[in-house]
Design an enzyme around this catalytic site. Structure first.
Site, PDB file in Angstrom:
ATOM      1  N   LYS A 105      -7.596   1.637   1.768  1.00  0.00           N
ATOM      2  CA  LYS A 105      -6.529   1.677   2.512  1.00  0.00           C
ATOM      3  C   LYS A 105      -6.955   2.200   4.265  1.00  0.00           C
ATOM      4  O   LYS A 105      -6.172   2.176   5.115  1.00  0.00           O
ATOM      5  CB  LYS A 105      -5.233   2.319   2.035  1.00  0.00           C
ATOM      6  CG  LYS A 105      -4.579   1.802   0.955  1.00  0.00           C
ATOM      7  CD  LYS A 105      -3.473   2.523   0.269  1.00  0.00           C
ATOM      8  CE  LYS A 105      -3.286   2.259  -1.010  1.00  0.00           C
ATOM      9  NZ  LYS A 105      -2.336   2.976  -1.584  1.00  0.00           N
TER      10      LYS A 105
ATOM     11  N   GLY B  54       1.018  -1.127   0.014  1.00  0.00           N
ATOM     12  CA  GLY B  54       0.053  -0.148   0.016  1.00  0.00           C
ATOM     13  C   GLY B  54       1.108   1.365  -0.096  1.00  0.00           C
ATOM     14  O   GLY B  54       2.012   1.245   0.620  1.00  0.00           O
ATOM     15  N   THR B  55       0.402   2.288  -0.556  1.00  0.00           N
ATOM     16  CA  THR B  55       1.264   3.370  -0.824  1.00  0.00           C
ATOM     17  C   THR B  55       1.089   4.797  -0.093  1.00  0.00           C
ATOM     18  O   THR B  55       1.898   4.801   1.133  1.00  0.00           O
ATOM     19  CB  THR B  55       1.613   3.744  -2.283  1.00  0.00           C
ATOM     20  OG1 THR B  55       0.249   3.800  -2.828  1.00  0.00           O
ATOM     21  CG2 THR B  55       2.495   2.807  -2.957  1.00  0.00           C
ATOM     22  N   THR B  56       0.343   5.398  -0.234  1.00  0.00           N
ATOM     23  CA  THR B  56      -0.019   6.763   0.582  1.00  0.00           C
ATOM     24  C   THR B  56      -1.307   6.594   1.523  1.00  0.00           C
ATOM     25  O   THR B  56      -2.413   6.522   0.794  1.00  0.00           O
ATOM     26  CB  THR B  56       0.165   7.776  -0.274  1.00  0.00           C
ATOM     27  OG1 THR B  56       1.202   7.721  -1.058  1.00  0.00           O
ATOM     28  CG2 THR B  56       0.063   9.235   0.580  1.00  0.00           C
TER      29      THR B  56
ATOM     30  N   GLY C 290       3.643   5.679   4.282  1.00  0.00           N
ATOM     31  CA  GLY C 290       3.878   5.111   2.667  1.00  0.00           C
ATOM     32  C   GLY C 290       4.764   5.868   1.954  1.00  0.00           C
ATOM     33  O   GLY C 290       5.359   6.728   2.199  1.00  0.00           O
TER      34      GLY C 290
END
Lengths: 269, 233
Positions: free
Chosen positions: A78, A45-47, A180
């Protein structure tokens, strides 16, 4: 499932995790790789970000999960609701992070039902800290999970934001935080735009600006996908509960901001 | 040489009879609880002057629990139920947690305690599950101190004067009640066994409200209850 009769023996320990540890330890098994094994590529997962505004906190995340240089998912959510007054934003390796969010949600609900009362926000934040610490051996082998936790503190009457390190260290942030791969870019953006006591509309704008900036700078973070109609997830947590910001509203703000940016680009060029 | 004392012989019939009588005596001292199906879900009404010690509680998303008799015993059953439900929901999915499985587990547990332990549980419990939106039915299970289990339609009553309350509801219940009508009927049913009229201060009321998101269980606080009792009744 265990025989429920055996569950009758213990007097009211309200922790679901302790319950699993006693009766179904296989469900808490840690993911562990052989030392020295080649790290696998796993979806990340990123941001995710959280910021305080007048009524509480806003939590938001982009929708992309990234596996190396590939897109693993375009529609991942997320931000997960932990209970009526708090939420978790997951960043890091998606699998264990989502599992942690699910276990945390069950833990809070279990406590609430057994005790007939809610944990304090501080208590919830500490519980999450213990869960991140449980994950430390896996984190050492690359399965890092570092969530953001935010919620409305009924006793203090304010929104509060907690960030963590891999060892479960818990740090409170009074204004905003982002985590992230695009976290730093989102934080840079928030640093310029965040102000105390933002109204809801301004808070949404600042949130989306930060996500756009993160998607702009970080290859892992997904921007709004106008072709497929995929927009970031945004939630608000206030005295009256955990709420979704409707997708239409997010779409409108995204379009306005993109238009403004396009205009500015033209004026500069 | 000393004579070995012989254990008293008690026939199994007599033993079960004694235990049942003992349990029933304990339960009959308890105040009653009624549950009714209404248009948007299931209503539970208990006579309970305490606002802190509950007789009606949430087990899971669509499942509620009500117990009469000895508090520590049905409280134990309640916590076991929450554990059963949460472990199951976490291992499989939230939709896989059912009142039927829980009622069976209670039935087994109470049945075993009744036959194996010296003292049976002095409790009766209700497990109610509200239908989800796409067309399944409400379920109400009634489990007795000896593990006997029954599934009930439309309404159910447990506790000391349950028979009398059931007779009243048989004559007065009809389908499609509004929440106000259901609350008023439930309270009237409890009143049948009383010398005084129960007010919101003597009652604990909760619903499984189908129109709510995920967790359907909702307590009705005394102020809201007073309003429901007051309107048109």
């Amino acid at each position: 499932m265990d025989d429920p009769l055996r569950l009758f023996g213990e007097s009211g320990n309200p922790s679901f995790i302790d319950l699993l540890r006693c009766h179904s330890p296989h469900m808490l098994q840690r993911l562990e790789a052989e030392p020295g094994a080649e790290p696998l590529r796993m979806p990340h997962g990123t941001t995710v970000l959280a910021l305080r505004y007048r009524d509480g906190v806003v939590m938001a995340g982009d929708r992309q999960a990234t596996e190396g240089f590939q897109v693993a998912s375009r529609r991942i959510e997320k931000i997960s609701k932990s209970d009526d007054l708090s939420g978790v934003g997951i960043a890091g390796v998606a699998g264990p992070a989502m599992e942690m969010a699910r276990l945390f949600q069950t833990e809070l609900e279990h406590y609430e039902k057994v005790e007939g009362d809610n944990l304090s926000l501080e208590g919830k934040a500490n519980k999450l800290s213990q869960m991140i610490r449980m994950n430390l051996p896996a984190a050492m082998q690359g399965l890092v999970v570092v969530p953001i936790f935010a919620g409305f503190d009924e006793r203090m009457g304010v929104g509060r934001i907690f960030k963590y390190d891999v060892t479960g260290g818990k740090y409170e942030d009074t204004d905003y935080w982002a985590q992230g791969s695009g976290g730093k870019d989102a934080r840079d953006s928030l640093k310029k735009r965040w102000r105390r006591d933002l109204g809801r509309d301004d808070a949404l704008r600042v949130t989306i600006e930060a996500l756009l900036d993160a998607a702009d700078e970080d290859v892992g973070t997904g921007g709004p996908d106008l072709v497929r109609g995929i927009f970031p997830t945004i939630k608000t947590i206030t005295r009256s509960g955990f709420g979704d910001v409707p997708e239409d509203e997010i779409r409108r703000v995204v379009e306005t901001l993109l238009n403004e940016r396009a205009k500015a680009e033209k004026a500069n060029g | 040489m000393t004579a070995m004392p012989l254990p008293y012989y008690v026939s199994p019939e007599q033993m079960m009879k004694d235990k049942a009588e003992y349990a029933r005596k304990g339960i009959s001292r308890g105040r009653s609880i009624v549950t009714l199906e209404y248009r948007d879900g299931i209503l539970l009404v208990a006579e309970n002057p305490s606002t802190l010690l509950h007789k009606i509680s949430e087990i899971y998303d669509r499942i509620a629990f009500a117990g009469v008799g000895k508090y520590n015993e049905f409280e134990n059953l309640r916590i076991a139920g929450v554990r059963h439900a949460d472990v199951k929901g976490y291992s499989y999915s939230r939709g896989d947690v059912t009142a039927k499985a829980l009622a069976n587990a209670y039935s087994q547990a109470l049945g075993n305690i009744f036959t194996q332990d010296i003292k049976p549980f002095e409790v009766e419990v209700l497990v109610a599950e509200v239908a989800d939106v796409n067309g399944s039915n409400n379920e109400i299970y009634h489990i007795l101190y000896d593990g006997t289990i029954e599934d009930e339609k439309n309404y159910a009553a447990i506790g000391g004067q349950a028979d009398e309350i059931r007779r009243f509801l048989k004559d007065n219940y009809h389908e499609g009640l509004t929440i106000e009508a259901a609350v008023q009927l439930g309270v009237r049913a409890l009143n049948v066994t009383q010398n005084k009229t129960l007010t919101e201060k003597d009652l604990e009321v909760a619903v499984l409200d189908r129109t709510k998101e995920r967790r359907k269980f909702r307590r009705i606080p005394p102020e809201a209850l007073a309003q429901l009792l007051g309107s048109g009744g």
